[in-house]
Design a protein around this motif. Sequence first.
Motif, PDB file in Angstrom:
ATOM      1  N   VAL A 168     -11.268 -14.520  20.192  1.00 17.90           N
ATOM      2  CA  VAL A 168     -12.051 -13.629  21.041  1.00 17.90           C
ATOM      3  C   VAL A 168     -11.236 -12.366  21.320  1.00 17.90           C
TER       4      VAL A 168
ATOM      5  N   LEU B  41     -20.751 -11.796  22.040  1.00 18.93           N
ATOM      6  CA  LEU B  41     -20.918 -12.865  23.020  1.00 18.93           C
ATOM      7  C   LEU B  41     -21.978 -12.567  24.073  1.00 18.93           C
TER       8      LEU B  41
ATOM      9  N   HIS C  97     -20.976 -22.519  26.808  1.00 23.08           N
ATOM     10  CA  HIS C  97     -19.832 -21.962  27.539  1.00 23.08           C
ATOM     11  C   HIS C  97     -19.610 -22.824  28.764  1.00 23.08           C
TER      12      HIS C  97
ATOM     13  N   SER D  10     -16.620 -23.284  24.279  1.00 22.33           N
ATOM     14  CA  SER D  10     -15.566 -22.589  25.015  1.00 22.33           C
ATOM     15  C   SER D  10     -14.993 -23.515  26.073  1.00 22.33           C
ATOM     16  N   HIS D  11     -13.677 -23.430  26.271  1.00 21.71           N
ATOM     17  CA  HIS D  11     -12.962 -24.122  27.336  1.00 21.71           C
ATOM     18  C   HIS D  11     -12.933 -25.635  27.149  1.00 21.71           C
TER      19      HIS D  11
ATOM     20  N   ALA E  23     -14.211 -23.532  18.256  1.00 22.17           N
ATOM     21  CA  ALA E  23     -13.777 -23.144  19.601  1.00 22.17           C
ATOM     22  C   ALA E  23     -13.601 -21.633  19.687  1.00 22.17           C
ATOM     23  N   ARG E  24     -14.263 -21.020  20.656  1.00 22.64           N
ATOM     24  CA  ARG E  24     -14.082 -19.591  20.934  1.00 22.64           C
ATOM     25  C   ARG E  24     -12.933 -19.474  21.926  1.00 22.64           C
ATOM     26  N   ILE E  25     -11.838 -18.858  21.509  1.00 25.34           N
ATOM     27  CA  ILE E  25     -10.626 -18.837  22.334  1.00 25.34           C
ATOM     28  C   ILE E  25     -10.072 -17.418  22.427  1.00 25.34           C
TER      29      ILE E  25
END
Length: 343
Positions: free
Chosen positions: A29, A76, A146, A181-182, A202-204
């Motif tokens: 990200v 996003l 999310h 996410s998370h 995974a969006r990191i």
Amino acid sequence: MALTLYVDTDRWRAHQRAVAAAFPGLVPVCKGNGYGFGHERLAEEVAMLGSDIVAVGTSYEAASMRELFSGDILVLTPYRRGEEPVPLPDRVIRSASSVDGVYGLVGSRVVVEVMSSMKRHGVAPEDLGKLRAALDDVRLEGFAIHLPLDRADGTDAVEEVIGWMDRLRAAQLPLHTMFVSHLSADELSRLRQQFPQTRFRARIGTRLWLGDHDATHYKGVVLDVTAVTRGDRFGYRQQKASGDGWLAVVSGGTSHGVGLEAPKALHGMTSRAKGVARAGLATVNRNLSPYAWDGKQRWFAEPPHMQVSILFVPAESQEPKVGDEMTAILRHTTTQYDRLVDL
């Protein structure tokens, strides 16, 4: 003279590689100010990691990123009808968090966000039937969820994702890809074992770029030092010096983000008591600066200026000299440095 971000480059990149290894197929990200590094620098780092995709915050950021990164770009922020059109290439993937948003993206590549316990935005369970028809006119890249950072009620993040996977499957929607996410690496492993036919990505951002706190340091250079005695007047508002010492003019002011502070969620009596104490000190013009000198965080002598800050250093401390650098504890996502130095 500058506010400088120093980067221990080898250590920083080693951390990036460790995160990438722990989260296969991760989506880096690069939103906002690029987590303090800027989009151009992070685009280079993403390319070095070998990622085929990068996530940005807005369509405007996507327009900028298309010149910096050759792979797919995931926006996003969910699409809303009536938003200003931004010319974007086909490799840009838009997010949608409503059935109406999906209908507004006919022919586009789309990731559909579902409503999590964050309750920020997302398609609700009762709208999944309507969503099926809307997906016929877009190119579905997958679903996304999310999740919150904290779970005060003790609920399980994995179980929340599983609940949504079951709902999507019951609605006969494709489950080839789920963006999350998370979640921890262990939590992702549990999901992959339970849903081997689904690719979890995974969006990191924060963990990837800022997870090793000791790999980066902000420093401001001392531009001027003036000795003062108790009661001397100084500054724009001609306040009185609280004691003997020095006024140190240091690079870094409001234009850099110095003095900005985001509201914090306080938990427990100790953190609340500290918050009350800080507020009380502020009413008598006592505000702690982010700059540290001689082993202690120093007080602002007066509110920071646009490009510099004036600090009070008491006489019992080591005298600062012009050209010295003071470490500044700054929030990366709200700081604009003058220069970045790779060590």
